[in-house]
Design an enzyme around this catalytic site. Structure first.
Site, PDB file in Angstrom:
ATOM      1  N   ASP A  19      -0.209   9.285   1.443  1.00  0.00           N
ATOM      2  CA  ASP A  19      -0.578   9.129   2.834  1.00  0.00           C
ATOM      3  C   ASP A  19      -0.343  10.483   3.679  1.00  0.00           C
ATOM      4  O   ASP A  19       0.164  10.697   5.029  1.00  0.00           O
ATOM      5  CB  ASP A  19       0.640   8.349   3.434  1.00  0.00           C
ATOM      6  CG  ASP A  19       0.573   6.979   2.688  1.00  0.00           C
ATOM      7  OD1 ASP A  19      -0.703   6.357   2.700  1.00  0.00           O
ATOM      8  OD2 ASP A  19       1.466   6.146   2.663  1.00  0.00           O
ATOM      9  N   LYS A  69      -5.299  -3.276   3.574  1.00  0.00           N
ATOM     10  CA  LYS A  69      -4.763  -4.502   3.920  1.00  0.00           C
ATOM     11  C   LYS A  69      -5.734  -5.304   4.807  1.00  0.00           C
ATOM     12  O   LYS A  69      -5.517  -5.908   5.830  1.00  0.00           O
ATOM     13  CB  LYS A  69      -3.458  -4.495   4.699  1.00  0.00           C
ATOM     14  CG  LYS A  69      -2.340  -3.564   3.779  1.00  0.00           C
ATOM     15  CD  LYS A  69      -0.947  -3.622   4.474  1.00  0.00           C
ATOM     16  CE  LYS A  69      -0.174  -2.684   3.648  1.00  0.00           C
ATOM     17  NZ  LYS A  69      -0.510  -1.274   3.568  1.00  0.00           N
ATOM     18  N   THR A  76     -16.530 -10.196   7.899  1.00  0.00           N
ATOM     19  CA  THR A  76     -16.090  -8.905   8.322  1.00  0.00           C
ATOM     20  C   THR A  76     -15.410  -8.055   6.943  1.00  0.00           C
ATOM     21  O   THR A  76     -15.634  -7.045   6.676  1.00  0.00           O
ATOM     22  CB  THR A  76     -15.280  -8.808   9.554  1.00  0.00           C
ATOM     23  OG1 THR A  76     -15.939  -9.607  10.555  1.00  0.00           O
ATOM     24  CG2 THR A  76     -14.818  -7.400   9.933  1.00  0.00           C
ATOM     25  N   SER A 124       7.439  -4.580   1.999  1.00  0.00           N
ATOM     26  CA  SER A 124       8.611  -3.943   1.394  1.00  0.00           C
ATOM     27  C   SER A 124       9.550  -3.690   2.420  1.00  0.00           C
ATOM     28  O   SER A 124      10.468  -3.496   2.075  1.00  0.00           O
ATOM     29  CB  SER A 124       8.210  -2.861   0.560  1.00  0.00           C
ATOM     30  OG  SER A 124       7.509  -1.921   1.367  1.00  0.00           O
ATOM     31  N   GLY A 179       7.723   0.884  -2.458  1.00  0.00           N
ATOM     32  CA  GLY A 179       9.159   1.001  -1.616  1.00  0.00           C
ATOM     33  C   GLY A 179      10.232   1.572  -2.799  1.00  0.00           C
ATOM     34  O   GLY A 179      11.472   1.731  -2.536  1.00  0.00           O
ATOM     35  N   GLY A 184      13.977   3.283  -0.650  1.00  0.00           N
ATOM     36  CA  GLY A 184      15.100   2.930  -1.446  1.00  0.00           C
ATOM     37  C   GLY A 184      15.222   2.152  -2.561  1.00  0.00           C
ATOM     38  O   GLY A 184      16.116   1.903  -3.206  1.00  0.00           O
ATOM     39  N   ALA A 188      12.838   1.863 -12.206  1.00  0.00           N
ATOM     40  CA  ALA A 188      13.424   1.078 -13.227  1.00  0.00           C
ATOM     41  C   ALA A 188      13.665  -0.402 -13.106  1.00  0.00           C
ATOM     42  O   ALA A 188      13.164  -1.330 -13.698  1.00  0.00           O
ATOM     43  CB  ALA A 188      14.622   1.747 -13.967  1.00  0.00           C
TER      44      ALA A 188
HETATM   45  O1  NUP Z   1       4.627  -3.958   1.452  1.00  0.00           O
HETATM   46  C1  NUP Z   1       4.318  -2.917   1.263  1.00  0.00           C
HETATM   47  N1  NUP Z   1       4.732  -1.783   1.416  1.00  0.00           N
HETATM   48  C2  NUP Z   1       4.366  -0.678   1.383  1.00  0.00           C
HETATM   49  O2  NUP Z   1       5.113   0.364   1.578  1.00  0.00           O
HETATM   50  C3  NUP Z   1       2.925  -2.600   1.063  1.00  0.00           C
HETATM   51  C4  NUP Z   1       2.139  -1.386   1.084  1.00  0.00           C
HETATM   52  N2  NUP Z   1       0.946  -1.312   0.986  1.00  0.00           N
HETATM   53  N3  NUP Z   1       3.099  -0.353   1.233  1.00  0.00           N
HETATM   54  C5  NUP Z   1       2.567   0.978   1.213  1.00  0.00           C
HETATM   55  O3  NUP Z   1       2.856   1.669   0.207  1.00  0.00           O
HETATM   56  C6  NUP Z   1       2.863   1.739   2.497  1.00  0.00           C
HETATM   57  O4  NUP Z   1       1.741   1.734   3.352  1.00  0.00           O
HETATM   58  C7  NUP Z   1       2.918   3.484   1.876  1.00  0.00           C
HETATM   59  O5  NUP Z   1       1.410   3.796   1.774  1.00  0.00           O
HETATM   60  C8  NUP Z   1       3.119   3.063   0.459  1.00  0.00           C
HETATM   61  C9  NUP Z   1       4.480   3.461   0.396  1.00  0.00           C
HETATM   62  O6  NUP Z   1       5.041   4.766   0.381  1.00  0.00           O
HETATM   63  P1  NUP Z   1       6.409   5.480   0.548  1.00  0.00           P
HETATM   64  O7  NUP Z   1       7.332   4.467   1.184  1.00  0.00           O
HETATM   65  O8  NUP Z   1       6.755   5.596  -0.935  1.00  0.00           O
HETATM   66  O9  NUP Z   1       6.067   6.812   1.234  1.00  0.00           O
END
Ligand code: NUP
Length: 225
Positions: A19, A69, A76, A124, A179, A184, A188
């Protein structure tokens, strides 16, 4: 029509969530961790920042998952999926709450390109289970399976939910779990709960040494084998 031949193979169990918003950083981080990750997930931040052509630059290193998403009417959805797969992405993340017809159109379009669809079953972040209640998430996961999706997205921040959703979809579908790290969750615990891949973003791409950070996650997962 271009066919995408990328196959997902679970080697390390890690998907990088990329990101960052500029090309230089995107290439720098991807190059550094390419050996450590099985795929790179990109989304609106990077694609809006650099353009969809970033896919061809990154797909030299790893299969690319487009996290858009997708959540629209079938027509569309099809137009979005076509752009994503023509650009060279190996998979797309779509929402499942749009219902069976929208989901079916995404899967059909992905299949035309040899691509794959992951369906978000539960998000998440802390508010992620506000509307995605346990029952709704399970229904979405079941619909993902029925629609022929390749897998679902389930929260690493709630490993118990990963386990429950795994029970719904069985062994055939894959689970990718965001997540871990910044939000957090533990890599594992998430893999133990039944995820095939953990998705890790900020804790890798913001690290002073992204490769070392990815290596840490890799060895945490390896210890489980
Ligand atoms: O439920 C979701 N949670 C989530 O964090 C679905 C997602 N697609 N993401 C994506 O996962 C979020 O947009 C980001 O790109 C990545 C988590 O990144 P980070 O929290 O490890 O930086």
């Amino acid at each position: 029509m271009t066919t995408n031949h990328f196959e997902f193979q679970r080697k390390t169990g890690i998907i990088l969530a990329l990101d960052v918003t500029d090309e230089e950083n995107a290439i720098r981080v991807t190059e550094a961790v390419a050996d450590m990750v099985d795929a790179v997930k990109i989304g609106y931040p990077l694609v809006l920042g650099t353009g969809l052509q970033i896919v061809s630059k990154l797909s030299r290193y790893a299969p690319i998952i487009a996290d858009f998403k997708v959540a629209d009417i079938p027509n569309t959805d099809r137009l979005i999926c076509e752009h994503v797969f023509k650009a060279g992405c190996a998979a797309i993340i779509v929402q499942g709450f749009t219902g069976p017809d929208s989901l079916a159109e995404c899967v059909k379009t992905a299949n035309e390109f040899g691509g794959k669809v992951f369906v978000v079953s539960e998000m998440s972040h802390p508010g992620g289970d506000y509307f995605f209640t346990d029952e709704i998430s399970k229904e979405i996961a079941a619909l993902a399976k029925k629609s022929g999706a390749f897998g679902i997205v389930a929260p690493a921040t709630r490993p118990e939910r990963v386990k429950e959703l795994r029970a719904v979809i069985g062994a055939d579908l894959k689970i990718i779990s965001p997540g871990v790290g910044a939000q957090g969750g533990s890599a594992a615990d998430t893999i133990k709960a039944g995820a095939d891949w953990v998705i890790v973003g900020r804790s890798i791409y913001n690290a002073a040494d992204p490769k070392a950070e990815a290596e840490k996650v890799k060895s945490e997962i390896e210890k489980l084998i």
